[in-house]
Design a protein around this motif. Structure first.
Motif, PDB file in Angstrom:
ATOM      1  N   ASP A1273      23.252  12.072  31.500  1.00 43.94           N
ATOM      2  CA  ASP A1273      23.187  12.590  32.872  1.00 43.94           C
ATOM      3  C   ASP A1273      24.342  12.051  33.701  1.00 43.94           C
ATOM      4  O   ASP A1273      25.166  11.253  33.234  1.00 43.94           O
ATOM      5  CB  ASP A1273      21.852  12.207  33.515  1.00 43.94           C
ATOM      6  CG  ASP A1273      20.694  12.927  32.848  1.00 43.94           C
ATOM      7  OD1 ASP A1273      20.920  14.055  32.342  1.00 43.94           O
ATOM      8  OD2 ASP A1273      19.579  12.374  32.829  1.00 43.94           O
ATOM      9  N   ILE A1274      24.387  12.489  34.963  1.00 42.19           N
ATOM     10  CA  ILE A1274      25.460  12.067  35.853  1.00 42.19           C
ATOM     11  C   ILE A1274      25.427  10.566  36.083  1.00 42.19           C
ATOM     12  O   ILE A1274      26.465   9.896  36.149  1.00 42.19           O
ATOM     13  CB  ILE A1274      25.350  12.825  37.197  1.00 42.19           C
ATOM     14  CG1 ILE A1274      25.487  14.340  36.946  1.00 42.19           C
ATOM     15  CG2 ILE A1274      26.409  12.358  38.186  1.00 42.19           C
ATOM     16  CD1 ILE A1274      25.328  15.166  38.194  1.00 42.19           C
ATOM     17  N   ASN A1275      24.220  10.027  36.173  1.00 46.98           N
ATOM     18  CA  ASN A1275      24.101   8.595  36.434  1.00 46.98           C
ATOM     19  C   ASN A1275      24.293   7.741  35.187  1.00 46.98           C
ATOM     20  O   ASN A1275      24.152   6.520  35.246  1.00 46.98           O
ATOM     21  CB  ASN A1275      22.742   8.297  37.058  1.00 46.98           C
ATOM     22  CG  ASN A1275      21.600   8.826  36.215  1.00 46.98           C
ATOM     23  OD1 ASN A1275      21.793   9.273  35.079  1.00 46.98           O
ATOM     24  ND2 ASN A1275      20.397   8.795  36.780  1.00 46.98           N
ATOM     25  N   GLY A1276      24.585   8.359  34.054  1.00 48.59           N
ATOM     26  CA  GLY A1276      24.832   7.601  32.829  1.00 48.59           C
ATOM     27  C   GLY A1276      23.630   7.430  31.942  1.00 48.59           C
ATOM     28  O   GLY A1276      23.766   6.956  30.815  1.00 48.59           O
ATOM     29  N   SER A1277      22.461   7.762  32.393  1.00 47.02           N
ATOM     30  CA  SER A1277      21.268   7.615  31.563  1.00 47.02           C
ATOM     31  C   SER A1277      21.251   8.693  30.484  1.00 47.02           C
ATOM     32  O   SER A1277      21.773   9.792  30.673  1.00 47.02           O
ATOM     33  CB  SER A1277      20.009   7.727  32.432  1.00 47.02           C
ATOM     34  OG  SER A1277      19.961   8.975  33.084  1.00 47.02           O
ATOM     35  N   GLU A1278      20.622   8.351  29.389  1.00 43.53           N
ATOM     36  CA  GLU A1278      20.597   9.241  28.242  1.00 43.53           C
ATOM     37  C   GLU A1278      19.184   9.742  28.015  1.00 43.53           C
ATOM     38  O   GLU A1278      18.207   8.998  28.143  1.00 43.53           O
ATOM     39  CB  GLU A1278      21.104   8.516  26.989  1.00 43.53           C
ATOM     40  CG  GLU A1278      21.254   9.431  25.767  1.00 43.53           C
ATOM     41  CD  GLU A1278      21.862   8.706  24.566  1.00 43.53           C
ATOM     42  OE1 GLU A1278      21.748   9.201  23.453  1.00 43.53           O
ATOM     43  OE2 GLU A1278      22.449   7.622  24.801  1.00 43.53           O
ATOM     44  N   ARG A1279      19.075  11.009  27.710  1.00 45.99           N
ATOM     45  CA  ARG A1279      17.764  11.604  27.421  1.00 45.99           C
ATOM     46  C   ARG A1279      17.899  12.516  26.211  1.00 45.99           C
ATOM     47  O   ARG A1279      19.004  12.930  25.837  1.00 45.99           O
ATOM     48  CB  ARG A1279      17.216  12.375  28.617  1.00 45.99           C
ATOM     49  CG  ARG A1279      18.103  13.516  29.090  1.00 45.99           C
ATOM     50  CD  ARG A1279      17.541  14.174  30.352  1.00 45.99           C
ATOM     51  NE  ARG A1279      18.407  15.237  30.830  1.00 45.99           N
ATOM     52  CZ  ARG A1279      18.311  16.514  30.471  1.00 45.99           C
ATOM     53  NH1 ARG A1279      17.392  16.858  29.568  1.00 45.99           N
ATOM     54  NH2 ARG A1279      19.131  17.427  30.956  1.00 45.99           N
ATOM     55  N   LEU A1280      16.765  12.811  25.625  1.00 52.23           N
ATOM     56  CA  LEU A1280      16.722  13.639  24.426  1.00 52.23           C
ATOM     57  C   LEU A1280      16.043  14.961  24.734  1.00 52.23           C
ATOM     58  O   LEU A1280      15.120  15.023  25.550  1.00 52.23           O
ATOM     59  CB  LEU A1280      15.960  12.923  23.296  1.00 52.23           C
ATOM     60  CG  LEU A1280      16.535  11.577  22.832  1.00 52.23           C
ATOM     61  CD1 LEU A1280      15.628  10.970  21.769  1.00 52.23           C
ATOM     62  CD2 LEU A1280      17.949  11.755  22.281  1.00 52.23           C
ATOM     63  N   CYS A1281      16.502  16.001  24.096  1.00 47.13           N
ATOM     64  CA  CYS A1281      15.843  17.296  24.183  1.00 47.13           C
ATOM     65  C   CYS A1281      15.901  17.944  22.820  1.00 47.13           C
ATOM     66  O   CYS A1281      16.792  17.656  22.010  1.00 47.13           O
ATOM     67  CB  CYS A1281      16.491  18.193  25.246  1.00 47.13           C
ATOM     68  SG  CYS A1281      18.195  18.648  24.895  1.00 47.13           S
ATOM     69  N   VAL A1282      14.939  18.783  22.548  1.00 50.88           N
ATOM     70  CA  VAL A1282      14.834  19.416  21.241  1.00 50.88           C
ATOM     71  C   VAL A1282      14.946  20.919  21.421  1.00 50.88           C
ATOM     72  O   VAL A1282      14.739  21.460  22.512  1.00 50.88           O
ATOM     73  CB  VAL A1282      13.511  19.060  20.541  1.00 50.88           C
ATOM     74  CG1 VAL A1282      13.453  17.583  20.249  1.00 50.88           C
ATOM     75  CG2 VAL A1282      12.327  19.500  21.383  1.00 50.88           C
ATOM     76  N   GLY A1283      15.266  21.575  20.303  1.00 53.68           N
ATOM     77  CA  GLY A1283      15.389  23.023  20.342  1.00 53.68           C
ATOM     78  C   GLY A1283      15.449  23.591  18.955  1.00 53.68           C
ATOM     79  O   GLY A1283      15.402  22.869  17.957  1.00 53.68           O
ATOM     80  N   GLN A1284      15.549  24.868  18.873  1.00 56.14           N
ATOM     81  CA  GLN A1284      15.607  25.536  17.588  1.00 56.14           C
ATOM     82  C   GLN A1284      16.453  26.796  17.702  1.00 56.14           C
ATOM     83  O   GLN A1284      16.487  27.451  18.759  1.00 56.14           O
ATOM     84  CB  GLN A1284      14.200  25.895  17.085  1.00 56.14           C
ATOM     85  CG  GLN A1284      13.449  26.859  17.981  1.00 56.14           C
ATOM     86  CD  GLN A1284      12.006  27.045  17.532  1.00 56.14           C
ATOM     87  OE1 GLN A1284      11.195  26.124  17.641  1.00 56.14           O
ATOM     88  NE2 GLN A1284      11.705  28.234  17.020  1.00 56.14           N
ATOM     89  N   HIS A1285      17.182  27.099  16.628  1.00 58.04           N
ATOM     90  CA  HIS A1285      17.964  28.305  16.516  1.00 58.04           C
ATOM     91  C   HIS A1285      17.477  29.102  15.329  1.00 58.04           C
ATOM     92  O   HIS A1285      16.962  28.537  14.353  1.00 58.04           O
ATOM     93  CB  HIS A1285      19.458  27.990  16.352  1.00 58.04           C
ATOM     94  CG  HIS A1285      20.146  27.699  17.655  1.00 58.04           C
ATOM     95  ND1 HIS A1285      19.990  26.513  18.329  1.00 58.04           N
ATOM     96  CD2 HIS A1285      20.998  28.462  18.399  1.00 58.04           C
ATOM     97  CE1 HIS A1285      20.728  26.540  19.435  1.00 58.04           C
ATOM     98  NE2 HIS A1285      21.344  27.713  19.496  1.00 58.04           N
TER      99      HIS A1285
END
Length: 1468
Positions: A1273-1285
């Motif tokens: 993110d802009i503030n430097g924090s990291e997050r995870l997201c999942v998806g599928q193709h």
């Protein structure tokens, strides 16, 4: 058009008529007063002769006298002083008001493009002209107004001496030897006839029978008059000669001294004949030269009265100032001044008792008076005039001859004039003639001839006198003779051989003004000259003379003359309309300065007809403002309000400060008008007045059945619903979704009586039906306010006006309830029935268009009609356009809060009606002929009973997603209505982007995907894509959602495969659980915009697996090699949120016939793809055996790269896979005949009989790539997201991607106008299918050693493996002939290895034919020979296949990869 009652000839004759002075005894005056008349007034109607008379000129030539008028004046009356004359003229103008009424089309004329409503006459000008000429002081330079005769009246019974009746002030006499006429009045009823006859005979013996007359009057007694009934229908012959009652109107001021600059009582003591110095303009005179009193010389020598007993001068009053020494000559003026005094002095009965005139006179008496005047003129006056003219002519002839002979030489030598009383030097500026001067005698003779209509003789005499006056520099006398000479020629008319000398009159007026500084006589000359010019059609010259007399010393005179000049311009042959209007404005301005407000208002109103609507905005504003001011001063508040209203238009070019002043004027006057109307109608009236500002755009009014959508609260977002800003282009989309929902709820078809729900009513919707609202639910109205001005408008206490007719069950007639009240206090009854919103203050900036939203909440069932708004309109105290300081509300930033920067100083409470116009009807012939408009009932609402009301909220709904990202959202439903609901459904225009889950509880809260630790497990699930459509049923807990009840379900949102902004539409459908309600269902919309960012791109291709040419193993038959290429499209950007890396967690396969496997025994963990990196993964696809494919379901194979396996056969992974495979029709192509989803699945016609052949190339392998992205993110924090193709590999040797292809439309062929023959072509399978029905491979020994020195040919055995890929029986032909020629004909055979001709060849049988059953594999043995060592590609076989019994139509199969063999030369 200004028309006068008299013609030019009649006016000049009336102006210059013989004057007779009348002296009555007191008894004689008393006798006349019985008829409410003086003696002068009594004979006025009979002073014009009805018959023709004759007169002889000095040359003894007889001439006829037509309609001779005799001016009769009272010897006792005097000409009033300047101030009194000024007031008389003001009163005369003020009493003559125009009779032009609105709507009267009788005076409308068309001039060019203008339809003007003008006054047919100008009686005020004629009244002013009459009073002006009557109050004009007499001068000794002319004898036109000098009295020719004296008429003495006495009563037959009177014994008083006549000598005691002489007045102190005597009139000017024409000559010492005037005509003396004696009249004996006899009262027929009261006096004795014998005595009267005796007295009359005595008078004839004393004065001669030609100078006496016995007049018998009053044949009707006063007693008979009292018993008579007054008949007002009979004409009153004395009415036009009597002064009108002076009625000073309210608000009228006179310019007494307003524009005058001098003392009215100061006059010169002698005639000023002019100067040789600089000329002085009329406006530069020193004295107050108002109408008929300024600039005149006084008379030093007064002619002695011929009846005086002594030779002494007349008595003069020592207390009167010198300006009153002029003798009177006007009968009307005498009547005005003496009416009241005589009625009191003679003790006559009150006039109110006998309001008529001549009540004691019979018809015989009137005939006697007429005979009396005729005999006086014919027997006395005309003979006297003949004698006087002969005497004067003889005298002049004798004196002229002596003068020419005796003094001719002296004049040449010395320049003197012996006829003058005083010799003047060459620098003298004043000329005074003696009484017996020949020049004056000549002027006296000419005036006498002019008075008795001897115009030709008069002209000759004037012309002779003109030269003498010019030589003597006697400019006043010179101007007078010029004036009368031109009039004499004009009066001759057609008898004169000379043309009208208008230059004489121009010189006379100029001399009066510049040399003599005599304004009154220049005005008189202008009045008579313009009449002569107008009668000859010279309107432009007349207008110039009128304008020339305009000055600053008299506003009233200037106003009247400017008005006459304007009428001259409009009367021209080519009417000068704009000059007319301009001079009418100038006249109106001068009328206003003179205090004549009604005439000023009239002049401006007539000028407005020309300037109105012609683009002269500033001039039109000036006129309207002046009309408003004058109307307000005259207490015509309605007209003033209308005039000020025209100033407040959109096209106004005034400055903001001026517009603000106009607005305040309007509000002030309008407030006074409302107060006045309230006083007239009573304070109990509840009807609000209509206000013109701001402009209300009625047809832009919108009606919304609902309230403003709730704003988001933290992570919670509510359904957007319907609002006014929605795009009209999406209306059809919501209608189709509603049709889908209704069709699904109705068993697959639309009801017979069905009308789409309309929640927002605008000018573009069909408003022929009444909107339906519900009890206690808000109704929002949006209307547009337009401020046409450049200044801000302040509106306070703004409310909607409505009327309500409640629905009651009883038989009583319901009472109509409204909230329209004059006062701002709330009505308790109306507030209980309908809860309305009140906006405290609205600041509408200049030239602004503002949308205002207000709500109503009905509390009962009935009919609600919204018909307007009510508010207080005010102007701002300052023109500073400061923005509002209040918080944003329903009106945005335009609603002032507690710190409003505007203070309304003047305000008016009123209303504006909202009147919408329906669409124009243009379907029938009658409707096309005329403008007919249909109904528009958007503001007439029907209020029904309460209904359920659904509230939908989304928790943690994303606004930005990665392409393919799956995000969980909590979807909550709440029934905020008062009745239960059921049958909850949702429809969407893009159902691929979301998946609905089950009802949330504490047990099913978790991540997005379900994981499992079991490896290598095949899950066979039945995927029913037929149930995937635009409509989804939502299960309610218990089947019903009660009031105030709520529940939540899981919702997964997946980002679109293409980056950009994408709309997600939800249309929720629910029905009331109460069956009696109508309509039975309601809808709720939600529209959200989701931005998708590029993440992962997947491309895949499937190829048949190759086995080694020396291997005899057949286990790899039916296997595929799948190559997957995955690219991370995201970019890393500092300072912005970005994707750091993408980790591929798992690849799953969903297929009915295939499974995927890894090519290696060990799988590499942590498959990461950085930004702009590319990853290649090769997989093996294995066809399921018949034992594995036991069901019709879809088999899911999961190939995990890290950790636990994700179960792809569970929700939401499987649902998104199902949605990725369906192909929906376009939304506008949907049909509603069944509830099944509208999918573009291949129909039976497309599948047809070639399906058994098509399966040769079809694979049906769906790859599901499950990934996890690391986002910074802009503030430097990291997050995870999942998806599928998802990648659907449909056939072999073709590249398939995870994003859809955009097919470029083909260009349409040119249009042909020639009909082509239609041929029924035979249907055939696709050529791509026919070339891949059978696959073949070659099995051989790849390396062969042969000693060519011993054996010249090397033979190698080759096994051809043929496999039927289709499900149909086919015939195969293998051809080995002409191998070298065929090798270079096909590019797909690979690169041919160069070899000499005859390097190798197939030996044995060249053609072999066989049949293959569905999915059958057969081997064929062939031999090939080599003549020398080398490397050879032996894959030059030709394999032909046909699926028909006819072997002539065979298709060559696609060649496989090259088959290389190495032949070495072995040592011997």
């Amino acid at each position: 058009m200004a028309q006068h009652k008299q013609t030019a000839h009649e006016f000049i004759q009336s102006t210059f008529s013989p004057q007779v002075a009348v002296l009555c005894s007191n008894d004689a005056e008393l006798l006349c007063q019985k008829n409410n008349l003086s003696f002068v007034q009594l004979v006025q109607p009979f002073s014009r002769l009805k018959t023709e008379a004759h007169i002889k000129d000095p040359n003894n030539v007889q001439h006829s006298v037509q309609h001779l008028r005799i001016g009769v004046v009272d010897m006792n009356n005097q000409i009033p002083p300047a101030a009194a004359a000024k007031k008389l003229m003001n009163d005369a103008v003020n009493n003559e008001q125009p009779q032009l009424s609105e709507g009267n089309r009788g005076n409308v004329i068309t001039v060019g493009d203008y339809d003007l409503q003008l006054s047919s006459s100008t009686p005020w000008f004629e009244a002013y002209r009459e009073v002006f000429l009557q109050t004009l002081p007499q001068s000794d330079h002319e004898f036109l107004k000098h009295c020719l005769a004296s008429m003495l009246q006495t009563l037959s019974s009177s014994q008083q001496q006549q000598q005691s009746q002489f007045p102190n002030k005597l009139p000017l006499w024409f000559s010492p030897n005037i005509l003396k006429y004696y009249v004996l009045l006899h009262d027929v009823v009261e006096a004795e006839a014998s005595k009267a006859e005796a007295v009359y005979q005595s008078m004839k013996s004393s004065f001669g029978h030609q100078s006496c007359h016995l007049l018998q009057i009053n044949s009707r007694s006063l007693t008979a008059v009292e018993t008579m009934k007054l008949d007002t229908s009979l004409p009153d012959p004395w009415g036009q000669f009597l002064p009108k009652k002076i009625d000073i109107q309210e608000g009228v001021d006179y310019d007494t001294g307003g524009s005058s600059g001098g003392d009215d009582s100061i006059f010169p003591t002698q005639l000023d004949e002019g100067t040789n110095g600089n000329n002085i303009h009329i406006g530069d005179t020193n004295s107050n030269s108002d109408e008929g009193v300024d600039g005149l010389g006084t008379i030093n020598n007064v002619v002695d009265h011929p009846l005086a007993m002594s030779n002494e001068s007349p008595l003069q009053s020592p207390n009167m100032d010198y300006s009153s020494d002029y003798q009177g000559s006007s009968s009307s003026l005498n009547s005005i001044q003496s009416a009241l005094s005589k009625s009191s002095s003679f003790g006559v009965t009150d006039k109110n008792k006998f309001p008529g005139h001549g009540m004691c006179l019979t018809a015989s008496d009137q005939d006697r008076i007429r005979i009396f005047m005729h005999e006086f003129a014919v027997r006395a006056l005309i003979p006297w005039a003949e004698r006087q003219m002969r005497t004067l002519n003889d005298l002049l002839m004798s004196r002229t001859g002596i003068r020419k002979s005796l003094f001719g030489t002296a004049r040449k030598l010395f320049g003197g004039n012996p006829s003058k009383s005083n010799q003047a030097s060459s620098n003298a500026t004043t000329v005074v003639y003696s009484k017996d001067a020949p020049e004056l005698q000549m002027r006296r003779l000419a005036d006498l001839a002019f008075l008795f209509q001897l115009y030709d003789f008069a002209y000759q005499t004037y012309h002779s006198a003109k030269r003498d006056f010019n030589n003597d520099n006697a400019w006043l006398h010179f101007a007078g003779t010029l004036e009368m000479a031109s009039l004499a020629i004009f009066m001759l008319g057609n008898q004169s051989q000379r043309s009208y000398p208008d230059h004489y009159m121009e010189s006379a007026i100029t001399t009066y003004l510049q040399s003599c500084r005599n304004v009154p006589y220049s005005v008189r000359a202008t009045l008579v000259s313009t009449e002569a010019l107008k009668s000859r059609g010279k309107y432009k010259d007349a207008a110039m003379q009128f304008i020339k007399m305009m000055s600053e010393d008299s506003d009233l005179r200037s106003a009247l003359l400017l008005e006459q000049a304007a009428h001259c311009f409009i009367n021209m042959r080519n009417a000068m309309v704009r000059k007319y209007s301009f001079h009418m404005i100038l006249a109106g301005h001068r009328f206003s300065k003179a205090g004549q407000r009604k005439h000023a208002l009239r002049a401006y109103s007539q000028a407005l007809q020309i300037y109105k609507g012609k683009g002269w905005s500033l001039a039109e504003d000036h006129i309207n403002f002046t009309i408003g001011r004058q109307s307000h001063n005259l207490k015509q508040l309605e007209n003033a309000t209308a005039a000020f209203k025209h100033l407040l238009t959109e096209d106004s070019k005034q400055t903001p400060m001026q517009q603000n002043a106009f607005l305040r004027e309007y509000l002030f006057v309008y407030r006074q008008l409302l107060v006045q109307e309230a006083e007239e109608t009573g304070l109990q009236s509840n009807i609000l007045p209509e206000l013109p500002l701001p402009i209300l755009d009625s047809n832009a009014t919108k009606v919304l059945l609902g309230a403003r959508p709730q704003p988001p609260q933290n992570e919670k977002m509510f359904a957007t619903g319907v609002w006014f800003e929605q795009s009209e282009s999406h209306t059809n989309k919501w209608k189709i979704l509603e049709d889908l929902l209704v069709s699904s709820a109705n068993g697959g078809s639309l009801p017979l009586i069905y009308k789409p729900t309309l929640q927002l009513y605008t000018d573009d919707t069909d408003n022929k039906y009444n909107p339906v609202g519900y009890v206690r639910e808000p109704i929002t109205i949006e209307f547009y306010l337009v401020n046409p001005l450049k200044v801000a408008l302040t509106m306070t206490d703004v409310m909607l006006l409505w009327s309500f007719l409640p629905t009651i069950s009883s038989m009583d007639k319901p009472q109509l309830i409204t909230n329209e009240h004059m006062v701002t206090a709330k009505n308790n009854l109306s507030d209980e029935i309908v809860h309305g919103q009140t906006v405290k203050e609205i600041i509408l900036q200049g030239n602004d268009r503002l949308a205002v939203q207000m709500t109503l909440a009905p509390q009962q069932m009935g009919e609600l009609r919204i018909y307007g708004i009510t508010y207080n309109l005010g102007s701002s105290a300052t023109t500073f356009m400061a923005p509002s300081q209040g918080p944003s509300g329903p009106l945005g930033s335009t609603i002032a809060g507690p710190k409003a920067s505007y203070v309304s100083t003047v305000y008016v409470r009123g209303k504006q009606k909202i009147e919408v116009q329906g669409p124009r009807l243009n379907n029938k012939k009658e409707e096309m002929a005329v403008k007919t408009y249909g109904p528009d009932r958007r503001l007439d609402l029907t209020i029904q009973e309460e209904m359920p009301l659904l509230q939908v909220s989304f928790l943690n709904f994303p606004r930005t997603l990665l392409c393919g990202e799956v995000h969980p959202v909590t979807l909550s439903f709440t029934n905020v209505g008062s009745s239960p609901m059921h049958k909850l459904m949702v429809a969407s225009s893009n159902p691929k982007c979301f998946v609905l889950g089950t009802v949330l509880n504490k047990h099913n809260l978790g991540g997005v995907y379900k994981s499992s630790s079991v490896k290598d497990e095949l899950n066979c699930v039945k995927c029913d894509t037929d149930n995937v459509g635009r409509v989804t049923l939502i299960d309610l807990p218990g089947g019903v959602l009660h009031p105030k009840g709520s529940f939540s379900i899981q919702l997964w949102i997946r980002g679109n495969d293409i980056g950009g902004n994408h709309e997600i539409d939800f249309l929720f459908y629910y029905e009331s659980a109460q069956k009696s309600t109508k309509p039975r269902y309601r809808l709720l919309r939600h529209n959200v915009l989701v931005n998708t960012v590029e993440s992962l791109s997947v491309r895949a291709v499937a190829q048949k697996a190759c086995r080694h040419s020396t291997s005899n193993d057949t286990s790899n038959i039916g296997q595929m090699l799948i190559s997957c290429e995955m690219e991370n499209l995201s970019q890393q950007q500092s300072g912005r949120a970005h994707v750091q890396q993408i980790e591929v967690k798992q690849i799953s396969c969903a297929s009915k016939n295939w499974t995927i496997h890894s090519l290696t025994s060990t799988i590499k963990a942590d498959v990461h793809i950085g930004s702009r990196e590319l990853l290649q993964i090769c997989l093996k696809a294995v066809n399921l055996s018949s034992n594995d494919n036991t069901t019709d379901g879809t088999t899911f194979t999961d190939l995990s790269f890290h950790g636990d396996k994700i179960v792809s056969s569970e929700s939401p992974c499987r649902q998104f896979y199902e949605r990725s495979n369906i192909k929906l029709k376009a939304l506008d192509e949907e049909t509603f005949q069944s509830s099944t989803p509208s999918q573009n699945i291949q129909s039976v016609e497309n599948m047809d009989e070639f399906q058994s052949l098509n399966c040769a190339i079809e694979l049906g392998i769906s790859l599901i790539i499950l990934w996890q992205a690391h986002i910074v993110d802009i503030n430097g924090s990291e997050r995870l997201c999942v998806g599928q193709h998802h990648v659907l590999v449909e056939k072999t040797d073709c590249i398939f991607t995870s994003y859809p292809y955009m097919l470029v439309p083909k260009e349409s062929p040119p249009i042909k106008f020639i009909k082509e023959e239609v041929t029924n072509e035979e249907k055939k399978p696709a050529f791509e299918v026919l070339t891949q029905l059978v696959s073949y491979t070659l099995q051989y020994q790849t390396e062969v050693d042969n000693c060519f020195s011993k054996c010249r040919l090397c033979f190698v055995h080759v096994t051809v493996v043929l496999e039927n890929l289709s499900e149909a029986e086919v015939s195969v032909l293998v051809d080995t002939s002409k191998a070298q020629l065929r090798l270079n004909d096909y590019l797909d055979a690979g690169v041919a290895v160069e070899s000499p001709a005859g390097g190798f060849s197939w030996v044995g049988q060249t053609l072999k034919q066989l049949k293959l059953s569905p999915k059958e594999t057969q081997n064929i043995l062939l031999s090939v020979s080599f003549g020398k060592p080398g490397v050879y590609n032996i894959n030059n076989l030709a394999v032909f296949v046909t699926y028909q019994h006819d072997s002539t139509e065979m298709t060559q199969q696609k060649q496989t990869k090259p088959c290389v063999i190495t032949v070495r030369d072995a040592p011997s």
